[in-house]
Structures are given as structure tokens and as C-alpha cells.
Motif scaffolding. Sequence first.
Motif, PDB file in Angstrom:
ATOM      1  N   TRP A  89       0.842  -1.187  -0.215  1.00  0.00           N
ATOM      2  CA  TRP A  89       0.316   0.051   0.389  1.00  0.00           C
ATOM      3  C   TRP A  89       0.287   1.115   0.047  1.00  0.00           C
ATOM      4  O   TRP A  89       0.370   2.655  -0.898  1.00  0.00           O
ATOM      5  CB  TRP A  89      -0.920   0.053   1.471  1.00  0.00           C
ATOM      6  CG  TRP A  89      -1.628   1.299   1.445  1.00  0.00           C
ATOM      7  CD1 TRP A  89      -1.015   2.545   2.075  1.00  0.00           C
ATOM      8  CD2 TRP A  89      -2.398   1.422   0.080  1.00  0.00           C
ATOM      9  NE1 TRP A  89      -1.886   3.056   1.936  1.00  0.00           N
ATOM     10  CE2 TRP A  89      -2.796   3.177   1.061  1.00  0.00           C
ATOM     11  CE3 TRP A  89      -2.834   1.427  -0.814  1.00  0.00           C
ATOM     12  CZ2 TRP A  89      -3.981   3.571   0.019  1.00  0.00           C
ATOM     13  CZ3 TRP A  89      -4.116   2.054  -0.840  1.00  0.00           C
ATOM     14  CH2 TRP A  89      -4.452   3.023  -0.690  1.00  0.00           C
ATOM     15  N   PHE A 105      -0.950  -6.617  -3.787  1.00  0.00           N
ATOM     16  CA  PHE A 105      -1.741  -6.055  -2.820  1.00  0.00           C
ATOM     17  C   PHE A 105      -2.679  -6.025  -2.535  1.00  0.00           C
ATOM     18  O   PHE A 105      -2.846  -7.048  -1.465  1.00  0.00           O
ATOM     19  CB  PHE A 105      -1.767  -4.426  -3.416  1.00  0.00           C
ATOM     20  CG  PHE A 105      -2.707  -3.584  -2.064  1.00  0.00           C
ATOM     21  CD1 PHE A 105      -2.486  -3.270  -0.884  1.00  0.00           C
ATOM     22  CD2 PHE A 105      -4.264  -3.660  -2.299  1.00  0.00           C
ATOM     23  CE1 PHE A 105      -3.031  -2.179   0.216  1.00  0.00           C
ATOM     24  CE2 PHE A 105      -5.069  -2.690  -1.628  1.00  0.00           C
ATOM     25  CZ  PHE A 105      -4.005  -2.239   0.039  1.00  0.00           C
ATOM     26  N   PHE A 139      -8.883  -1.723   3.183  1.00  0.00           N
ATOM     27  CA  PHE A 139      -7.739  -0.700   1.964  1.00  0.00           C
ATOM     28  C   PHE A 139      -8.188  -1.544   0.759  1.00  0.00           C
ATOM     29  O   PHE A 139      -7.868  -0.617  -0.072  1.00  0.00           O
ATOM     30  CB  PHE A 139      -6.413  -1.542   2.713  1.00  0.00           C
ATOM     31  CG  PHE A 139      -5.765  -1.011   3.496  1.00  0.00           C
ATOM     32  CD1 PHE A 139      -4.595   0.421   2.565  1.00  0.00           C
ATOM     33  CD2 PHE A 139      -5.418  -0.686   4.847  1.00  0.00           C
ATOM     34  CE1 PHE A 139      -3.844   1.055   4.038  1.00  0.00           C
ATOM     35  CE2 PHE A 139      -4.600  -0.119   5.596  1.00  0.00           C
ATOM     36  CZ  PHE A 139      -4.279   0.579   5.222  1.00  0.00           C
ATOM     37  N   LEU A 143      -8.719   1.321  -2.279  1.00  0.00           N
ATOM     38  CA  LEU A 143      -7.669   0.831  -3.195  1.00  0.00           C
ATOM     39  C   LEU A 143      -8.943   1.135  -5.092  1.00  0.00           C
ATOM     40  O   LEU A 143      -8.770   1.856  -5.325  1.00  0.00           O
ATOM     41  CB  LEU A 143      -7.079   0.197  -4.184  1.00  0.00           C
ATOM     42  CG  LEU A 143      -6.195  -0.638  -4.936  1.00  0.00           C
ATOM     43  CD1 LEU A 143      -5.291   0.397  -5.243  1.00  0.00           C
ATOM     44  CD2 LEU A 143      -5.513  -2.179  -5.215  1.00  0.00           C
TER      45      LEU A 143
END
Length: 398
Positions: A89, A105, A139, A143
Motif C-alpha cells: 500500500w 496488494f 484497504f 484502492l
Amino acid sequence: MSKQIRIAVLSLMMIALAGPVLSQAGDPVVPSNPSGYLLLDKGLQYRITKAINSMYNFDFATAERDFTVIMYQYPDHPLPDFLMALGYWWRIEVDVTNTRYDNIFIQYLDRANEKAERIFDEDPKNKEAAFFLAAGYGFQGRLYSERKSWTKAAWAGKNALKYMELSRGEEEFNPELLLGDALFNYFSVWIPENYPLLKPVMALFPKGNKALGLQQLETVASNAFYTRVEAQYFLFRLYASEEKRPYDALRISEYLHGKFPNNPYFHRSYARHLYAVGQWTESVEQSFQILDRIEKGQFGYESNSGRYAAFYIAEYYYRVGDRAMAKQYYLKTVAYGEESESQESGYYLHSLIQLGKIETAAKNKAQARKYFDRVKKYAKRKHPAHKEARDFIKKNKL
């Protein structure tokens, strides 16, 4: 509702729902571990702190060696995979337009989520599993919102919020969970304040409290074990932009750069906040360091950071009357902006305007007109730079 507003809202909500994340621990007292949760293991906390310090300082090789050892020792726990994802990240954070790390990721987050879900399925009261699921889905939402994958972002954000609620009730986790609460409290008020058309949409969410959100962020930044640096990251961004507290933004970015001197995001933020408060000499000094690191190929230092640094140097030389040096660094700003495909950014457009003014003063009207035409090409008509370019062309008969 315009597309731009929808994008702004979804992006901010995904950030707000990012929930708990791991970060550098600082110096708070290590809590006891009556629950047996791995996250609250004293010895492991110190080992994680060392590894995460390396990660924030962009020494990913050292960090990932430690993460791999943890993965070997705890193969069924989500922590090691999540730590790996966190490292990627921060590679993305330096330049969010770069998609090269997206797949790996997401893969690490998926693995962390799968392990956490297995634990949660066996024990629905496991707060640690819910903690990781809130973080993992949060997270992913961040993204996906950056990539404008709105369906995926909304799905991830919904899951993050669900597991954030389920992870409550374990007293030792409260400082870490407070980050998600803080961001939600702040942005759930900020959004309708800045986008009145979205008030009906925001009515579907719980009522927030912006002042409380800021206070909670400050509490996390001072007291949390795992989420401390992430809270500081959000704080200096809010202080600089929304709260109009530039010296507080400078204070935090100076600390973070001092603690993690090889982190390019913290480095350029420190240079930016020095520039914002008028500490020109110090800003130029840091900016030259950034450009030097780019020239030397230091990992993480790239065109996006170069655009910032070259602009601050150019502005300094322009203000002290050295037009030749100013021109040199405005041209660098433009070059870095094109390399990073940031032609609509303020620094890029302002640099073109300044170059146009310099060429006009030098009686090079044809070249000046080319610069102003490029401003008109890349800036939207309502953008201040577009109006300034039109007005300058008309006034100076270019």
C-alpha cells in the motif's frame, strides 16, 4: 449528482471506512494480553514495531524478512499477510496513479481476509478476526475507489463497516478502532457541508460529529499502538487543507520525516508544509534533497515527488528575482508533470503560466503564447488558471 461529486464521496467514504490499520507503534505503554490475541502479544508487538518502522522508512527488504518469519511462525493467522499488503500500500501511496502493485496488494489482502474469515467462522466472537476483516476490506475499498471501481469499492466499504462494528467490545483494541470512528465522524459531516446535494445520501449513514472526529484522530495519533502513524498521516492532511492549521501540519510532517527520512511521501509533505508557512529556505533545501534522490534513483522517489520539489524551488527563485533559475525549475516541474501524467494539477498549470510570463517579459511572445495555450488545453474553463491565461493573452495581445 455529477460524476465528480460521486467520485469525491465514494473516495472519501472508502477512506473513512478504512478502519483499523497497522503502523509504527511509537512509545505508548504495551497493554496486557488477557484475551490471547496475537495482536496483543507483548513480544510480538515489539518485533512488529521494528519491522513496520523499516517499512515506513521504505526499507521493504528488511521489513519483509521479518514479516516472512512471522508468516512461518503463524501460517494460519492473517497478520503476516496483512503486513505484507501494508508494505505494498505504501508503495502505491507514493504515486496512486501507478497500478503496478495493485494485484499483489489485493492478493495479500485476500489471503489475510480468508484466514481471518476462517477464524471468525469458527468463533464469531473473535474480535481480532473482525479487526483484520475491517482493515482488509477497508484497504481494498481505498484502492478500488482510487481506481474508480465503484461497485467493488462500495462492497468492500460495506464489509469494512460491518466488521468494524463486530470488532467492538475488546477494551485493548479501542485505541486502534478509534481511527475508523474518527474518520467516519469527520467525513460524514464534511461531505454534506461541501456537497449539499449529497445531504439525502448522507442521511442514510449514522450522524457524525466533525469536531469529535478531529479530537479522536488526535487521541489516536498520541495514544494508539498500531494506528498511530496512520492517524498522523490523516491529521496533517486535514490540518493543511480543511482545518487551515498549517503549522500543526508542519509539526506532524516534520516529525514523520525525521522518524522515517527515506519515506518520499513524508519527505515531500514536509517540503510542502515548509513552503506553505513561508519557510522558503528550508523548503528549498528539502526540495533539492528530493531532486537529488530522484537523480540517484533512490527507491520511491519519482516524478510525482519531483513535480512538487521543482515547483517549490522555482517559486523561490521567482520571488527573489532570479528569472533564469526560476525558468529552469518551472520547466522541470512541467517535465515531471508530464512524466507523471499530472497535466491538470495546479503546480503544472501554474508553472506554465509563470513560464508564459517570463517569456513575455523577455519579448518572446510566440513562445509565451504556446505556454498559455497549453494551460487552456489542460485546465477546465472554470479553473482559475484557464481564466488567468485568457486574461493575460488578451491584456498582452499575445
